[in-house]
Design a protein around this motif. Structure first.
Motif, mmCIF file in Angstrom:
data_model
loop_
_atom_site.group_PDB
_atom_site.id
_atom_site.type_symbol
_atom_site.label_atom_id
_atom_site.label_comp_id
_atom_site.label_asym_id
_atom_site.label_seq_id
_atom_site.Cartn_x
_atom_site.Cartn_y
_atom_site.Cartn_z
ATOM 1 N N ALA B 2 -31.417 18.771 -15.939
ATOM 2 C CA ALA B 2 -30.139 19.217 -16.461
ATOM 3 C C ALA B 2 -29.928 18.794 -17.910
ATOM 4 O O ALA B 2 -29.335 19.521 -18.687
ATOM 5 N N GLY B 3 -30.384 17.605 -18.336
ATOM 6 C CA GLY B 3 -30.149 17.152 -19.697
ATOM 7 C C GLY B 3 -28.734 16.622 -19.848
ATOM 8 O O GLY B 3 -28.341 15.669 -19.187
ATOM 9 N N VAL B 4 -27.931 17.281 -20.721
ATOM 10 C CA VAL B 4 -26.542 16.889 -20.962
ATOM 11 C C VAL B 4 -25.637 17.989 -20.413
ATOM 12 O O VAL B 4 -25.778 19.152 -20.807
ATOM 13 N N THR B 5 -24.750 17.614 -19.527
ATOM 14 C CA THR B 5 -23.854 18.568 -18.883
ATOM 15 C C THR B 5 -22.419 18.288 -19.281
ATOM 16 O O THR B 5 -21.942 17.156 -19.137
ATOM 17 N N GLN B 6 -21.747 19.314 -19.776
ATOM 18 C CA GLN B 6 -20.345 19.191 -20.163
ATOM 19 C C GLN B 6 -19.493 20.078 -19.282
ATOM 20 O O GLN B 6 -19.855 21.211 -18.979
ATOM 21 N N THR B 7 -18.334 19.556 -18.912
ATOM 22 C CA THR B 7 -17.335 20.349 -18.199
ATOM 23 C C THR B 7 -15.949 20.035 -18.747
ATOM 24 O O THR B 7 -15.681 18.898 -19.148
ATOM 25 N N PRO B 8 -15.038 21.041 -18.783
ATOM 26 C CA PRO B 8 -15.288 22.441 -18.484
ATOM 27 C C PRO B 8 -15.959 23.143 -19.664
ATOM 28 O O PRO B 8 -16.118 22.557 -20.719
ATOM 29 N N LYS B 9 -16.311 24.402 -19.505
ATOM 30 C CA LYS B 9 -16.871 25.192 -20.601
ATOM 31 C C LYS B 9 -15.770 25.739 -21.499
ATOM 32 O O LYS B 9 -15.950 25.875 -22.713
ATOM 33 N N PHE B 10 -14.646 26.103 -20.908
ATOM 34 C CA PHE B 10 -13.512 26.648 -21.644
ATOM 35 C C PHE B 10 -12.228 26.007 -21.136
ATOM 36 O O PHE B 10 -12.124 25.663 -19.960
ATOM 37 N N GLN B 11 -11.255 25.853 -22.031
ATOM 38 C CA GLN B 11 -9.968 25.308 -21.620
ATOM 39 C C GLN B 11 -8.903 25.767 -22.596
ATOM 40 O O GLN B 11 -9.136 25.769 -23.811
ATOM 41 N N VAL B 12 -7.760 26.161 -22.065
ATOM 42 C CA VAL B 12 -6.591 26.481 -22.878
ATOM 43 C C VAL B 12 -5.482 25.516 -22.489
ATOM 44 O O VAL B 12 -5.177 25.370 -21.304
ATOM 45 N N LEU B 13 -4.925 24.852 -23.467
ATOM 46 C CA LEU B 13 -3.843 23.902 -23.236
ATOM 47 C C LEU B 13 -2.621 24.299 -24.047
ATOM 48 O O LEU B 13 -2.735 24.930 -25.098
ATOM 49 N N LYS B 14 -1.468 23.889 -23.571
ATOM 50 C CA LYS B 14 -0.256 24.001 -24.379
ATOM 51 C C LYS B 14 -0.082 22.693 -25.155
ATOM 52 O O LYS B 14 -0.520 21.616 -24.702
ATOM 53 N N THR B 15 0.557 22.778 -26.287
ATOM 54 C CA THR B 15 0.839 21.585 -27.081
ATOM 55 C C THR B 15 1.523 20.524 -26.219
ATOM 56 O O THR B 15 2.483 20.817 -25.502
ATOM 57 N N GLY B 16 0.992 19.295 -26.303
ATOM 58 C CA GLY B 16 1.569 18.192 -25.559
ATOM 59 C C GLY B 16 0.889 17.907 -24.224
ATOM 60 O O GLY B 16 1.070 16.821 -23.668
ATOM 61 N N GLN B 17 0.125 18.861 -23.720
ATOM 62 C CA GLN B 17 -0.587 18.621 -22.464
ATOM 63 C C GLN B 17 -1.767 17.686 -22.707
ATOM 64 O O GLN B 17 -2.228 17.505 -23.837
ATOM 65 N N SER B 18 -2.248 17.093 -21.634
ATOM 66 C CA SER B 18 -3.387 16.193 -21.730
ATOM 67 C C SER B 18 -4.553 16.761 -20.928
ATOM 68 O O SER B 18 -4.360 17.589 -20.029
ATOM 69 N N MET B 19 -5.745 16.324 -21.273
ATOM 70 C CA MET B 19 -6.925 16.705 -20.508
ATOM 71 C C MET B 19 -8.073 15.768 -20.841
ATOM 72 O O MET B 19 -8.051 15.080 -21.866
ATOM 73 N N HIS B 101 -29.768 15.007 -27.923
ATOM 74 C CA HIS B 101 -29.764 16.101 -26.960
ATOM 75 C C HIS B 101 -28.313 16.502 -26.752
ATOM 76 O O HIS B 101 -27.480 15.644 -26.427
ATOM 77 N N PHE B 102 -28.031 17.784 -26.939
ATOM 78 C CA PHE B 102 -26.656 18.262 -26.878
ATOM 79 C C PHE B 102 -26.381 19.020 -25.587
ATOM 80 O O PHE B 102 -27.262 19.699 -25.037
ATOM 81 N N GLY B 103 -25.114 18.934 -25.143
ATOM 82 C CA GLY B 103 -24.617 19.850 -24.132
ATOM 83 C C GLY B 103 -24.261 21.178 -24.775
ATOM 84 O O GLY B 103 -24.368 21.342 -25.998
ATOM 85 N N ASN B 104 -23.802 22.123 -23.957
ATOM 86 C CA ASN B 104 -23.496 23.456 -24.465
ATOM 87 C C ASN B 104 -22.061 23.616 -24.938
ATOM 88 O O ASN B 104 -21.653 24.715 -25.311
ATOM 89 N N GLY B 105 -21.298 22.557 -24.912
ATOM 90 C CA GLY B 105 -19.992 22.589 -25.551
ATOM 91 C C GLY B 105 -18.840 22.955 -24.629
ATOM 92 O O GLY B 105 -19.022 23.591 -23.592
ATOM 93 N N THR B 106 -17.656 22.524 -25.043
ATOM 94 C CA THR B 106 -16.387 22.909 -24.413
ATOM 95 C C THR B 106 -15.545 23.571 -25.490
ATOM 96 O O THR B 106 -15.290 22.977 -26.537
ATOM 97 N N ARG B 107 -15.132 24.803 -25.210
ATOM 98 C CA ARG B 107 -14.305 25.537 -26.164
ATOM 99 C C ARG B 107 -12.848 25.350 -25.792
ATOM 100 O O ARG B 107 -12.419 25.844 -24.754
ATOM 101 N N LEU B 108 -12.116 24.611 -26.629
ATOM 102 C CA LEU B 108 -10.740 24.242 -26.340
ATOM 103 C C LEU B 108 -9.799 24.963 -27.293
ATOM 104 O O LEU B 108 -9.995 24.942 -28.513
#
Lengths: 112, 111
Positions: B2-19, B101-108
């Motif tokens: 697997a190498g480096v695994t990132q989750t989630p791949k995509f995320q949409v947040l509203k201002t002030g939310q946490s993740m 070694h990089f993961g494939n990224g999280t698009r926030l």
């Protein structure tokens, strides 16, 4: 602030031509690394050249390092459409923790 | 492998939310890193961890916290998301002095 800066920012060539991109950096380094990033993906390591090396080859890739000028170049010979990607240099500054610092990258487009 | 695994791949947040962005590597690397990538800015280091139990600030740490949970896992937390944190986040790992070694990224996206 970026330690390494690639030049040019964008490069467009025809398949079969050679592509040369350059990287300049500011401080002493232990090594310099080149990475490729395909659209929407993570970076993939291509070549690492140490500060006491002047040239290194890997397949169609040739990297040079001039520590007196604080610069490096990446040459891709006989480019293919599949080489279309962004290319980044990263430096490992000497004298501290291992923290590779990236430039802004060169966007390469190879036209079939 | 697997190498480096990132989750989630995509995320949409509203201002002030946490993740929390999760990252795990299976290469037994001591060092782990969080970078953000913005158009025209290249990759900028947010935090890094040279070994299990240690973390240090990078170039742009404000608004973020990290946890090196064990040797495999390195998480990045946004306590109160801001639109300026809209970016692509990359986790990476390495052995000392060796390539990353990089993961494939999280698009926030923060709206």
């Amino acid at each position: 602030s970026q330690q390494g800066e690639e030049d040019p920012q964008a490069l467009s060539i025809q398949e079969g031509e050679n592509a040369t991109m350059n990287c300049s950096y500011k401080t002493s380094i232990n090594n310099l690394q080149w990475y490729r990033q395909n659209s929407g993906r993570g970076l993939v390591h291509l070549i690492l050249i140490r500060s006491n090396e002047r040239e290194k080859h890997s397949g169609r890739l040739r990297v040079t390092l001039d520590t007196s000028k604080k610069s490096s170049s990446l040459l891709i010979t006989a480019s293919r459409a599949a080489d279309t990607a962004s290319y980044f240099c990263a430096t490992d500054p000497s004298g501290g923790s291992y923290i590779p610092t990236f430039g802004r990258g060169t966007s390469l487009i190879v036209h079939p | 492998n697997a190498g480096v695994t990132q989750t989630p791949k995509f995320q949409v947040l509203k201002t002030g939310q946490s993740m929390t962005l999760q990252c795990a590597q299976d290469m037994n690397h001591n060092s782990m890193y969080w970078y953000r990538q913005d158009p025209g800015m290249g990759l900028r280091l947010i935090y890094y961890s040279a070994s299990e139990g240690t973390t240090d600030k990078g170039e742009v740490p404000n608004g973020y916290n990290v946890s090196r949970l064990n040797k495999r896992e390195f998480s990045l937390r946004l306590e109160s998301a801001a639109p300026s944190q809209t970016s692509v986040y990359f986790c990476a790992s390495s052995a000392a002095g060796s390539p990353l070694h990089f993961g494939n990224g999280t698009r926030l996206t923060v709206t």
